[in-house]
Scaffold this motif. Structure first.
Motif, PDB file in Angstrom:
ATOM      1  N   LEU A  34      39.931  44.091  49.090  1.00 36.04           N
ATOM      2  CA  LEU A  34      39.475  43.570  47.798  1.00 36.04           C
ATOM      3  C   LEU A  34      39.469  44.653  46.731  1.00 36.04           C
ATOM      4  CD1 LEU A  34      36.596  41.259  49.039  1.00 36.04           C
ATOM      5  CD2 LEU A  34      38.800  40.543  48.095  1.00 36.04           C
ATOM      6  N   CYS A  35      39.088  45.862  47.110  1.00 36.73           N
ATOM      7  CA  CYS A  35      39.116  46.979  46.163  1.00 36.73           C
ATOM      8  C   CYS A  35      40.546  47.258  45.707  1.00 36.73           C
ATOM      9  CB  CYS A  35      38.509  48.235  46.790  1.00 36.73           C
ATOM     10  SG  CYS A  35      36.718  48.167  46.959  1.00 36.73           S
ATOM     11  N   GLU A  36      41.476  47.200  46.639  1.00 35.43           N
ATOM     12  CA  GLU A  36      42.875  47.429  46.278  1.00 35.43           C
ATOM     13  C   GLU A  36      43.377  46.336  45.345  1.00 35.43           C
ATOM     14  OE1 GLU A  36      47.354  48.063  48.075  1.00 35.43           O
ATOM     15  OE2 GLU A  36      45.713  47.745  49.483  1.00 35.43           O
ATOM     16  N   GLN A  37      43.009  45.082  45.609  1.00 36.56           N
ATOM     17  CA  GLN A  37      43.418  43.985  44.736  1.00 36.56           C
ATOM     18  C   GLN A  37      42.861  44.178  43.332  1.00 36.56           C
ATOM     19  OE1 GLN A  37      42.410  40.203  46.508  1.00 36.56           O
ATOM     20  NE2 GLN A  37      43.337  40.779  48.449  1.00 36.56           N
ATOM     21  N   TYR A  38      41.603  44.581  43.236  1.00 36.42           N
ATOM     22  CA  TYR A  38      40.981  44.811  41.937  1.00 36.42           C
ATOM     23  C   TYR A  38      41.669  45.972  41.215  1.00 36.42           C
ATOM     24  CZ  TYR A  38      37.458  45.499  38.342  1.00 36.42           C
ATOM     25  OH  TYR A  38      36.824  45.637  37.139  1.00 36.42           O
ATOM     26  N   TRP A  39      41.936  47.040  41.935  1.00 41.02           N
ATOM     27  CA  TRP A  39      42.622  48.193  41.352  1.00 41.02           C
ATOM     28  C   TRP A  39      43.989  47.787  40.817  1.00 41.02           C
ATOM     29  CZ3 TRP A  39      47.136  50.630  43.146  1.00 41.02           C
ATOM     30  CH2 TRP A  39      47.464  51.817  42.476  1.00 41.02           C
ATOM     31  N   ARG A  40      44.723  46.976  41.595  1.00 40.89           N
ATOM     32  CA  ARG A  40      46.040  46.524  41.152  1.00 40.89           C
ATOM     33  C   ARG A  40      45.921  45.628  39.917  1.00 40.89           C
ATOM     34  NH1 ARG A  40      50.267  47.649  44.510  1.00 40.89           N
ATOM     35  NH2 ARG A  40      49.714  48.400  46.572  1.00 40.89           N
ATOM     36  N   ALA A  41      44.922  44.777  39.890  1.00 40.68           N
ATOM     37  CA  ALA A  41      44.711  43.914  38.723  1.00 40.68           C
ATOM     38  C   ALA A  41      44.426  44.750  37.478  1.00 40.68           C
ATOM     39  CB  ALA A  41      43.568  42.937  38.987  1.00 40.68           C
ATOM     40  N   LEU A  42      43.692  45.835  37.649  1.00 41.40           N
ATOM     41  CA  LEU A  42      43.382  46.710  36.510  1.00 41.40           C
ATOM     42  C   LEU A  42      44.635  47.344  35.918  1.00 41.40           C
ATOM     43  CD1 LEU A  42      40.183  48.544  37.803  1.00 41.40           C
ATOM     44  CD2 LEU A  42      40.305  46.930  35.896  1.00 41.40           C
ATOM     45  N   ILE A  44      47.331  45.950  35.135  1.00 43.36           N
ATOM     46  CA  ILE A  44      47.986  45.083  34.145  1.00 43.36           C
ATOM     47  C   ILE A  44      47.018  44.592  33.077  1.00 43.36           C
ATOM     48  CG2 ILE A  44      49.860  44.384  35.662  1.00 43.36           C
ATOM     49  CD1 ILE A  44      48.329  41.779  36.203  1.00 43.36           C
ATOM     50  N   GLY A  45      45.793  45.062  33.104  1.00 44.32           N
ATOM     51  CA  GLY A  45      44.823  44.668  32.085  1.00 44.32           C
ATOM     52  C   GLY A  45      43.449  44.446  32.693  1.00 44.32           C
ATOM     53  N   LYS A  46      42.540  43.980  31.853  1.00 47.61           N
ATOM     54  CA  LYS A  46      41.179  43.734  32.321  1.00 47.61           C
ATOM     55  C   LYS A  46      41.121  42.359  32.996  1.00 47.61           C
ATOM     56  CE  LYS A  46      36.398  43.633  30.904  1.00 47.61           C
ATOM     57  NZ  LYS A  46      35.445  43.701  29.806  1.00 47.61           N
ATOM     58  N   PRO A  47      40.811  42.318  34.298  1.00 46.93           N
ATOM     59  CA  PRO A  47      40.759  41.031  34.991  1.00 46.93           C
ATOM     60  C   PRO A  47      39.557  40.207  34.544  1.00 46.93           C
ATOM     61  CG  PRO A  47      40.331  42.841  36.526  1.00 46.93           C
ATOM     62  CD  PRO A  47      40.575  43.439  35.188  1.00 46.93           C
ATOM     63  N   ALA A  48      39.726  38.893  34.582  1.00 44.39           N
ATOM     64  CA  ALA A  48      38.615  37.988  34.270  1.00 44.39           C
ATOM     65  C   ALA A  48      37.656  37.968  35.457  1.00 44.39           C
ATOM     66  CB  ALA A  48      39.140  36.589  33.996  1.00 44.39           C
ATOM     67  N   ILE A  49      36.389  38.198  35.192  1.00 43.37           N
ATOM     68  CA  ILE A  49      35.367  38.184  36.241  1.00 43.37           C
ATOM     69  C   ILE A  49      34.654  36.841  36.192  1.00 43.37           C
ATOM     70  CG2 ILE A  49      33.290  39.323  37.122  1.00 43.37           C
ATOM     71  CD1 ILE A  49      35.812  41.086  37.234  1.00 43.37           C
ATOM     72  N   LEU A  50      34.536  36.184  37.334  1.00 50.90           N
ATOM     73  CA  LEU A  50      33.865  34.887  37.377  1.00 50.90           C
ATOM     74  C   LEU A  50      32.369  35.053  37.135  1.00 50.90           C
ATOM     75  CD1 LEU A  50      35.584  33.232  40.480  1.00 50.90           C
ATOM     76  CD2 LEU A  50      36.179  32.992  38.072  1.00 50.90           C
ATOM     77  N   SER A  51      31.796  34.084  36.441  1.00 53.03           N
ATOM     78  CA  SER A  51      30.352  34.082  36.212  1.00 53.03           C
ATOM     79  C   SER A  51      29.646  33.694  37.515  1.00 53.03           C
ATOM     80  CB  SER A  51      29.996  33.073  35.121  1.00 53.03           C
ATOM     81  OG  SER A  51      30.229  31.747  35.581  1.00 53.03           O
ATOM     82  N   ASP A  52      28.336  33.853  37.549  1.00 54.05           N
ATOM     83  CA  ASP A  52      27.565  33.474  38.735  1.00 54.05           C
ATOM     84  C   ASP A  52      27.748  31.990  39.055  1.00 54.05           C
ATOM     85  OD1 ASP A  52      26.663  36.049  39.025  1.00 54.05           O
ATOM     86  OD2 ASP A  52      24.676  35.667  38.180  1.00 54.05           O
ATOM     87  N   SER A  53      27.743  31.141  38.039  1.00 57.14           N
ATOM     88  CA  SER A  53      27.902  29.704  38.285  1.00 57.14           C
ATOM     89  C   SER A  53      29.309  29.386  38.796  1.00 57.14           C
ATOM     90  CB  SER A  53      27.580  28.889  37.028  1.00 57.14           C
ATOM     91  OG  SER A  53      28.443  29.221  35.973  1.00 57.14           O
ATOM     92  N   GLU A  54      30.334  30.074  38.277  1.00 58.27           N
ATOM     93  CA  GLU A  54      31.692  29.877  38.774  1.00 58.27           C
ATOM     94  C   GLU A  54      31.817  30.349  40.219  1.00 58.27           C
ATOM     95  OE1 GLU A  54      34.443  30.304  34.788  1.00 58.27           O
ATOM     96  OE2 GLU A  54      33.458  32.115  35.564  1.00 58.27           O
ATOM     97  N   MET A  55      31.174  31.455  40.549  1.00 57.65           N
ATOM     98  CA  MET A  55      31.202  31.960  41.935  1.00 57.65           C
ATOM     99  C   MET A  55      30.532  30.984  42.888  1.00 57.65           C
ATOM    100  SD  MET A  55      32.937  34.597  42.633  1.00 57.65           S
ATOM    101  CE  MET A  55      32.324  34.779  44.293  1.00 57.65           C
ATOM    102  N   LYS A  56      29.451  30.340  42.458  1.00 56.37           N
ATOM    103  CA  LYS A  56      28.778  29.344  43.309  1.00 56.37           C
ATOM    104  C   LYS A  56      29.732  28.209  43.654  1.00 56.37           C
ATOM    105  CE  LYS A  56      24.042  30.245  41.920  1.00 56.37           C
ATOM    106  NZ  LYS A  56      22.854  29.767  41.214  1.00 56.37           N
TER     107      LYS A  56
END
Length: 76
Positions: A34-42, A44-56
């Motif tokens: 997951l860290c590698e996926q996040y690093w790769r996403a970074l 190409i730009g700032k990744p969209a982070i899901l809100s707490d309600s979206e994560m639920k």
């Protein structure tokens, strides 16, 4: 690590815990991926982070993910 099984340690790596060494290692591998996926996403730009309600919503959907579906290979 209250209410958690893994933690990133700034400038030191990660710590992961589990009911067994096998579970702790599997969690460590998952966090690393997951860290590698996040690093790769970074890259190409700032990744969209899901809100707490979206994560639920996502977590609720994952409770049944892959269950009750037919294996498409079985019909071949």
């Amino acid at each position: 690590m209250s209410n958690r099984k893994a933690c990133l340690l700034a400038n030191h790596g990660m710590i992961a815990a589990g009911d067994s060494l096998k579970h702790a290692l599997a969690l460590a591998v998952e966090v690393e991926a997951l860290c590698e996926q996040y690093w790769r996403a970074l890259q190409i730009g700032k990744p969209a982070i899901l809100s707490d309600s979206e994560m639920k919503v996502v977590l609720e959907k994952f409770k049944t993910y892959g269950k009750g579906t037919k294996d498409h290979r079985a019909s071949r």
